[in-house]
Design an enzyme around this catalytic site. Structure first.
Site, short mmCIF file in Angstrom:
data_model
loop_
_atom_site.label_atom_id
_atom_site.label_comp_id
_atom_site.label_asym_id
_atom_site.label_seq_id
_atom_site.Cartn_x
_atom_site.Cartn_y
_atom_site.Cartn_z
N THR A 18 0.86 -1.19 0.00
CA THR A 18 0.00 0.00 0.00
C THR A 18 0.90 1.25 0.00
O THR A 18 1.99 1.23 0.56
CB THR A 18 -0.96 0.03 1.21
OG1 THR A 18 -0.23 0.28 2.41
CG2 THR A 18 -1.74 -1.27 1.34
N ALA A 37 9.29 -10.90 -7.61
CA ALA A 37 7.91 -10.98 -7.10
C ALA A 37 6.95 -10.25 -8.05
O ALA A 37 7.33 -9.29 -8.72
CB ALA A 37 7.83 -10.33 -5.72
N VAL A 39 4.19 -7.67 -7.99
CA VAL A 39 3.86 -6.65 -7.00
C VAL A 39 2.56 -5.95 -7.38
O VAL A 39 2.41 -5.49 -8.52
CB VAL A 39 5.00 -5.61 -6.86
CG1 VAL A 39 4.63 -4.56 -5.81
CG2 VAL A 39 6.31 -6.30 -6.47
N TYR A 169 0.08 11.22 15.30
CA TYR A 169 0.70 10.28 14.36
C TYR A 169 1.23 9.06 15.13
O TYR A 169 1.00 7.91 14.73
CB TYR A 169 1.85 10.99 13.62
CG TYR A 169 2.75 10.06 12.85
CD1 TYR A 169 2.32 9.41 11.69
CD2 TYR A 169 4.07 9.82 13.29
CE1 TYR A 169 3.16 8.56 10.99
CE2 TYR A 169 4.91 8.97 12.59
CZ TYR A 169 4.45 8.34 11.45
OH TYR A 169 5.28 7.49 10.77
N GLY A 170 1.91 9.32 16.24
CA GLY A 170 2.42 8.22 17.07
C GLY A 170 1.30 7.31 17.54
O GLY A 170 1.43 6.08 17.54
N SER A 172 -1.54 6.81 15.99
CA SER A 172 -2.06 6.03 14.85
C SER A 172 -1.12 4.87 14.52
O SER A 172 -1.57 3.78 14.17
CB SER A 172 -2.27 6.93 13.63
OG SER A 172 -1.03 7.32 13.05
N LYS A 173 0.17 5.09 14.65
CA LYS A 173 1.14 4.02 14.38
C LYS A 173 1.11 2.97 15.49
O LYS A 173 1.20 1.77 15.25
CB LYS A 173 2.54 4.62 14.25
CG LYS A 173 2.74 5.40 12.98
CD LYS A 173 3.10 4.49 11.82
CE LYS A 173 2.25 4.63 10.63
NZ LYS A 173 2.62 3.76 9.51
N GLY A 200 13.10 3.28 10.42
CA GLY A 200 14.05 4.19 11.03
C GLY A 200 13.70 5.62 10.66
O GLY A 200 12.52 6.00 10.66
N THR A 207 17.92 9.71 -0.87
CA THR A 207 17.36 8.60 -1.64
C THR A 207 17.79 8.72 -3.10
O THR A 207 17.75 9.83 -3.66
CB THR A 207 15.81 8.65 -1.55
OG1 THR A 207 15.44 8.70 -0.18
CG2 THR A 207 15.18 7.45 -2.21
#
Ligand SMILES: NC(=O)c1ccc[n+]([C@@H]2O[C@H](COP(=O)([O-])OP(=O)(O)OC[C@H]3O[C@@H](n4cnc5c(N)ncnc54)[C@H](OP(=O)(O)O)[C@@H]3O)[C@@H](O)[C@H]2O)c1
Length: 298
Positions: A18, A37, A39, A169-170, A172-173, A200, A207
């Protein structure tokens, strides 16, 4: 004698990711596709999903990809997505997430945007995907270091929240992780795995570039380079999640994250979660609340 398949070889495996069009979900998809795989990219924007498909195919021309329209902020969209899966799934990576919002931001069902997307959308999705899960399927829920600062109050899951966006947010996680560990307990007698993993501290300027997906100016990259000893790119952030979805040394109920300082970066290893997200009482209460709020029986 025919050689044994490499553990890196995922040919014949089908994995739904997702939020696959950007960030860590993109990198999970590219890394899984590179290992063979099939995906399924669960994305809400067809255009952004196609851009991600094109970016993966530019690196992995033989990639076996399918876009699955999916808006986790809409229970109708979630039900459509689950109904349009006709593959057997070997893994589902619950990665999509909203990391910040205002207090009045809502999903199209009227739920708090972060709790509604990060927990409730994934709860409803996994519940409705059960008939499509392989006997040894894995569900990987993407948690966060932020869960450690959260306190969960399951009956008030969608109540108006106080404090900072980061704190919500914390929550929800943490709620997603409590669901994942409860799913592990409920699947104890089966061969299916429910696992958590976190990336992390993973940022776009570290990136690698991907056309239309990761486009960061050279100046920003140069400025960010000094942080590389501490944090990592989203390609690195995907590693513990892909590991949790595919590696043979993973057990149901595990929690994987980076091995470096403060778990911000590094190779995957088992990490510790808060006691609260592993609490049976909290897990059962989150499950009941999610069923009551979404109307989806799991
Ligand atoms: N980056 C970190 O350091 C970090 C740390 C801890 C945990 N995490 C977790 O890792 C996951 C990915 O983070 P990220 O940094 O890669 O975030 P990101 O770059 O912001 O990407 C988030 C992804 O989620 C998708 N998404 C958001 N709402 C959605 C919805 N209603 N339906 C379907 N997809 C939706 C986004 O799609 P659109 O493009 O359509 O918006 C996008 O593909 C999140 O769950 C986050 O909580 C990240």
């Amino acid at each position: 004698m025919a050689p044994l398949p490499s553990p890196l070889d995922l040919r014949g495996r089908t994995i739904l990711v997702t939020g696959a069009n950007a960030g860590i979900g993109y990198w999970c998809s590219e890394q899984l596709a590179a290992r063979g795989a099939r995906v399924l990219l669960g994305c809400r924007s067809p255009k952004r999903a196609q851009t991600a498909v094109d970016a993966i195919r530019a690196r992995v021309p033989e990639a076996d990809l399918r876009i699955l329209p999916l808006d986790l902020g809409s229970l109708v969209s979630v039900a459509h997505a689950a109904a349009s899966v006709d593959e057997q799934l070997d893994a589902v990576i619950c990665n999509a997430g909203v990391k910040a919002s205002s207090r009045d931001a809502r999903t199209s069902d009227g739920f708090d945007l972060m709790m509604g997307t990060n927990l409730l959308g994934h709860f409803a999705l996994v519940a409705q995907l059960v008939p499509h899960l392989a006997a040894d399927a894995r569900v990987v829920s993407v948690g966060s270091l932020a869960h450690r600062f959260a306190h969960l109050d399951p009956p008030a899951l969608t109540a108006p929240w106080r404090g900072s966006s980061l704190r919500q947010y914390g929550r929800s996680k943490a709620a997603l992780m409590a669901f994942a560990f409860e799913l592990d307990r409920r699947w104890a007698a089966s061969s299916r795995f429910s696992v958590c993993a976190h990336p992390g501290y993973a940022v776009d300027p570290l990136t690698p570039s991907r056309d239309g997906v990761v486009e960061v100016s050279d100046a920003v990259r140069a400025l960010a380079a000094v942080t590389r000893f501490l944090v990592q790119g989203k390609d690195g952030g995907a590693a513990p999640i892909v590991h949790a979805a595919t590696d043979v040394d993973v057990q149901s109920g595990d929690y994987w994250g980076p091995s470096g300082l403060a778990e911000f970066r590094g190779a995957p290893r088992r990490v510790f979660s808060s006691d609260e997200v592993r609490s049976i009482r909290v897990g059962e209460a989150i499950w009941s609340a999610a069923e009551a709020i979404t109307g989806v029986r799991f």
